[in-house]
Design a protein around this motif. Structure first.
Motif, PDB file in Angstrom:
ATOM      1  N   GLU A   1      21.361   3.685  -2.202  1.00 42.26           N
ATOM      2  CA  GLU A   1      21.368   3.902  -0.753  1.00 42.26           C
ATOM      3  C   GLU A   1      20.011   4.410  -0.266  1.00 42.26           C
ATOM      4  N   LEU A   2      19.446   5.373  -0.996  1.00 40.98           N
ATOM      5  CA  LEU A   2      18.153   5.928  -0.597  1.00 40.98           C
ATOM      6  C   LEU A   2      17.043   4.895  -0.722  1.00 40.98           C
ATOM      7  N   THR A   3      17.101   4.045  -1.748  1.00 46.33           N
ATOM      8  CA  THR A   3      16.091   2.994  -1.911  1.00 46.33           C
ATOM      9  C   THR A   3      16.090   2.049  -0.712  1.00 46.33           C
ATOM     10  N   VAL A   4      17.275   1.654  -0.278  1.00 52.72           N
ATOM     11  CA  VAL A   4      17.384   0.775   0.884  1.00 52.72           C
ATOM     12  C   VAL A   4      16.825   1.463   2.130  1.00 52.72           C
ATOM     13  N   GLN A   5      17.156   2.739   2.307  1.00 55.27           N
ATOM     14  CA  GLN A   5      16.672   3.474   3.481  1.00 55.27           C
ATOM     15  C   GLN A   5      15.154   3.606   3.475  1.00 55.27           C
ATOM     16  N   VAL A   6      14.591   3.884   2.301  1.00 54.25           N
ATOM     17  CA  VAL A   6      13.135   4.032   2.210  1.00 54.25           C
ATOM     18  C   VAL A   6      12.435   2.717   2.543  1.00 54.25           C
ATOM     19  N   ARG A   7      12.920   1.617   1.997  1.00 48.08           N
ATOM     20  CA  ARG A   7      12.280   0.325   2.259  1.00 48.08           C
ATOM     21  C   ARG A   7      12.408  -0.082   3.724  1.00 48.08           C
ATOM     22  N   GLU A   8      13.560   0.189   4.327  1.00 46.96           N
ATOM     23  CA  GLU A   8      13.724  -0.129   5.741  1.00 46.96           C
ATOM     24  C   GLU A   8      12.786   0.705   6.599  1.00 46.96           C
ATOM     25  N   LEU A   9      12.633   1.979   6.248  1.00 44.78           N
ATOM     26  CA  LEU A   9      11.755   2.855   7.033  1.00 44.78           C
ATOM     27  C   LEU A   9      10.289   2.481   6.831  1.00 44.78           C
ATOM     28  N   GLU A  10       9.924   2.082   5.616  1.00 43.45           N
ATOM     29  CA  GLU A  10       8.554   1.627   5.375  1.00 43.45           C
ATOM     30  C   GLU A  10       8.228   0.387   6.205  1.00 43.45           C
ATOM     31  N   THR A  11       9.171  -0.545   6.281  1.00 40.62           N
ATOM     32  CA  THR A  11       8.965  -1.736   7.103  1.00 40.62           C
ATOM     33  C   THR A  11       8.838  -1.377   8.577  1.00 40.62           C
ATOM     34  N   GLU A  12       9.677  -0.464   9.034  1.00 42.29           N
ATOM     35  CA  GLU A  12       9.638  -0.049  10.438  1.00 42.29           C
ATOM     36  C   GLU A  12       8.333   0.681  10.761  1.00 42.29           C
ATOM     37  N   LEU A  13       7.831   1.422   9.796  1.00 42.19           N
ATOM     38  CA  LEU A  13       6.639   2.233  10.034  1.00 42.19           C
ATOM     39  C   LEU A  13       5.383   1.385  10.217  1.00 42.19           C
ATOM     40  N   THR A  14       5.341   0.181   9.648  1.00 43.23           N
ATOM     41  CA  THR A  14       4.143  -0.667   9.755  1.00 43.23           C
ATOM     42  C   THR A  14       3.843  -1.074  11.191  1.00 43.23           C
ATOM     43  N   GLY A  15       4.845  -1.063  12.059  1.00 42.04           N
ATOM     44  CA  GLY A  15       4.620  -1.453  13.450  1.00 42.04           C
ATOM     45  C   GLY A  15       4.515  -0.305  14.413  1.00 42.04           C
ATOM     46  N   LEU A  16       4.409   0.933  13.923  1.00 38.66           N
ATOM     47  CA  LEU A  16       4.361   2.114  14.799  1.00 38.66           C
ATOM     48  C   LEU A  16       2.984   2.764  14.764  1.00 38.66           C
ATOM     49  N   LYS A  17       2.673   3.474  15.846  1.00 36.77           N
ATOM     50  CA  LYS A  17       1.418   4.217  15.938  1.00 36.77           C
ATOM     51  C   LYS A  17       1.658   5.550  16.635  1.00 36.77           C
ATOM     52  N   GLY A  18       0.657   6.420  16.537  1.00 31.45           N
ATOM     53  CA  GLY A  18       0.683   7.679  17.263  1.00 31.45           C
ATOM     54  C   GLY A  18       1.747   8.640  16.782  1.00 31.45           C
ATOM     55  N   SER A  19       2.296   9.419  17.733  1.00 28.98           N
ATOM     56  CA  SER A  19       3.259  10.470  17.414  1.00 28.98           C
ATOM     57  C   SER A  19       4.541   9.910  16.813  1.00 28.98           C
ATOM     58  N   GLU A  20       4.942   8.722  17.266  1.00 25.96           N
ATOM     59  CA  GLU A  20       6.145   8.117  16.733  1.00 25.96           C
ATOM     60  C   GLU A  20       5.966   7.776  15.255  1.00 25.96           C
ATOM     61  N   ALA A  21       4.754   7.303  14.902  1.00 34.05           N
ATOM     62  CA  ALA A  21       4.474   6.992  13.508  1.00 34.05           C
ATOM     63  C   ALA A  21       4.461   8.267  12.666  1.00 34.05           C
ATOM     64  N   GLU A  22       3.931   9.360  13.230  1.00 30.91           N
ATOM     65  CA  GLU A  22       3.911  10.630  12.493  1.00 30.91           C
ATOM     66  C   GLU A  22       5.332  11.129  12.217  1.00 30.91           C
ATOM     67  N   ALA A  23       6.202  11.012  13.246  1.00 29.93           N
ATOM     68  CA  ALA A  23       7.579  11.469  13.075  1.00 29.93           C
ATOM     69  C   ALA A  23       8.293  10.643  12.001  1.00 29.93           C
ATOM     70  N   LYS A  24       8.115   9.320  12.053  1.00 28.96           N
ATOM     71  CA  LYS A  24       8.744   8.473  11.058  1.00 28.96           C
ATOM     72  C   LYS A  24       8.146   8.710   9.666  1.00 28.96           C
ATOM     73  N   GLY A  25       6.813   9.008   9.632  1.00 29.12           N
ATOM     74  CA  GLY A  25       6.175   9.299   8.360  1.00 29.12           C
ATOM     75  C   GLY A  25       6.747  10.547   7.711  1.00 29.12           C
ATOM     76  N   ALA A  26       6.990  11.588   8.525  1.00 28.62           N
ATOM     77  CA  ALA A  26       7.600  12.809   7.990  1.00 28.62           C
ATOM     78  C   ALA A  26       9.014  12.541   7.475  1.00 28.62           C
ATOM     79  N   GLU A  27       9.751  11.725   8.218  1.00 31.41           N
ATOM     80  CA  GLU A  27      11.098  11.364   7.782  1.00 31.41           C
ATOM     81  C   GLU A  27      11.056  10.578   6.472  1.00 31.41           C
TER      82      GLU A  27
END
Length: 461
Positions: A50-76
């Protein structure tokens, strides 16, 4: 059986130098597949997945983000990666435990694991007959200071070993064990000393049972409280020669939290936690004791001798465990139109061939059993289930909890009418038991019940 290991022993090397090379790795080997299946169902592996799937999904989502939103997702993402690393460590530790534990993959462990995975997670320490035991346990002298020996020590240790192994893989409180206390009324530890002697003997039994179930160092919750045994059922030999009441009182005390009230603050503190969750009785006559649990009566579509006890239990809200639902395995497709089993050759699909033949004689013979089995078979075909499911569901509808004997190895599901766990072609890939057996609403209709009731009336005559 306990010494059996799943690890194959290689042949000794041939000094002539002509010995064949060792076999290459075989991914289809039964022991390998068994290990993979067990790991795939383990709680740590499921969490890691479950965690592996969540990490890969979040990594994919993070590639299209910038700024504060990217920082928040990076911390998550970092939090998830830490949790994933912990899960990987837990999986690695579990893999190692399979190699270190010689009993982890033996056939009887796998048979019990399959049953628990299929939903049958409550196990009774014995079947319909007494276990074999050393004569010393009945009449012999025990070493000075040793606790009184028990009839069920061996099976308690086997089931306790399984419980610890299974809950290590699946998580705590996944398996319940129904133990039996059969006091040796010929021993001074039980026969003399009144309530004080009975209390000391019960305490010794409970401590020994806890060691069998939880291990010498186990049985303690994270809060440091002893884990209680699920159920202790009292078996009494002779009501004429000995009174079970002192033993029942001692069990009742151990099954109750001992508390102390602060007179100044009125606060209640537990001074001695309970060591048993529940108490049961095995084959106690109704007139002996009416306000306690009655466990282990024989009650089936053909044998209704326990009906008065069931009526009494229903009146007082007492739970009942019923054995004999499938007549020791006879209520099955296998025996419809077949000759009686041979007591000399034996039959691995029956609890006991002599005991089954005795039951057949008590209901009027093999021909009458064939007539009853034809009726049960017709009802089973009507609902698309096995005859065993009809018999066990009738017990449930009667207000009982069925007790079914466990087969070992490949025959683990035979007592429910199936050859194995199931495949897409067999039982729809479900565990080897009809799902209708566990439905809240019974699949037996009014006409089915009428036929079964008439059946019992015929065989009672």
């Amino acid at each position: 059986m306990l010494a059996e290991s799943w690890i194959p022993v290689p042949p000794e090397a041939d000094d002539t130098g002509d010995a064949p090379p060792p076999p290459s790795f075989d991914a289809a080997a039964p022991e390998y597949n068994e290990l993979v299946r067990r790991l795939a169902r383990c709680t740590p592996f499921i969490k890691w997945n479950e965690l592996t799937v969540q990490v890969r999904e979040l990594e994919t989502e993070l590639t299209g983000l910038k700024g504060s939103e990217a920082e928040a997702k990076g911390a998550e993402l970092e939090v998830l990666r830490v949790a994933l690393a912990d899960a990987e460590a837990a999986v690695a530790e579990l893999k190692t435990s399979f190699m270190e534990d010689p009993l982890a993959l033996v056939p009887w462990m796998q048979a019990l694991t399959d049953l628990a995975d299929g939903g049958m997670s409550t196990f009774d320490v014995s079947g319909a007959t007494w276990p074999y035991c050393a004569l010393r346990q009945l009449f012999g002298e025990m070493p000075s200071g040793a606790p009184p020996a028990g009839f069920f020590d061996g099976v308690e240790r086997v089931l306790g070993t399984f419980k610890r192994r299974y809950e290590r893989e699946r998580g705590p409180n996944r398996v319940q064990l129904l133990l039996k206390l059969a006091p040796n009324v010929f021993s001074d530890a039980w026969a003399v000393g009144g309530e004080a002697g009975a209390a000391a003997a019960v305490e010794a039994y409970v401590e020994r049972a806890r060691n069998n179930v939880f291990g010498p160092d186990g049985g303690v919750t994270p809060e440091g409280v002893p884990e209680p045994l699920d159920l202790v059922q009292l078996v009494w030999w002779d009501f004429q020669s000995a009174d079970p009441l002192p033993v029942l009182k001692a069990l009742q005390r151990i099954a109750t939290d001992q508390v102390e009230v602060n007179e100044e603050t009125d606060e209640v503190a537990i001074t001695e936690p309970r060591k048993i969750r529940g108490i049961g009785l095995v084959d106690f006559p109704a007139e002996q004791l009416k306000a306690v649990i009655q466990a282990g009566v024989e009650h089936s579509v053909l044998v209704r001798s326990a009906a008065p006890v069931l009526a009494l239990c229903a009146r007082y809200g007492i739970k009942v465990l019923a054995r004999g639902g499938t007549l020791g395995g006879l209520l099955s497709d296998k025996y419809l139109g077949a000759p009686p089993p041979d007591p000399v050759k034996g039959d691995p699909d029956l609890d006991s061939v002599p005991a089954c033949l005795d039951m057949v004689n008590n209901i009027g013979g093999w021909s009458k059993l064939q007539g009853a089995l034809a009726v049960v078979k017709a009802i089973a075909d009507k609902h698309g289930v096995k005859p065993e499911t009809v018999a066990l569901r009738w017990q449930i509808d009667s207000g009982c909890f069925p007790l079914v004997a466990t087969r070992w190895g490949r025959r683990v599901w035979r007592q429910f009418g199936y050859e194995g766990w199931g495949s897409p072609e067999q039982n729809g890939g479900r565990p080897g038991v009809d799902a209708a057996l566990f439905q809240v609403e019974s699949f037996l209709d009014v006409e089915d019940v009428r036929k079964l009731e008439a059946l019992a009336a015929v065989h009672a005559s």
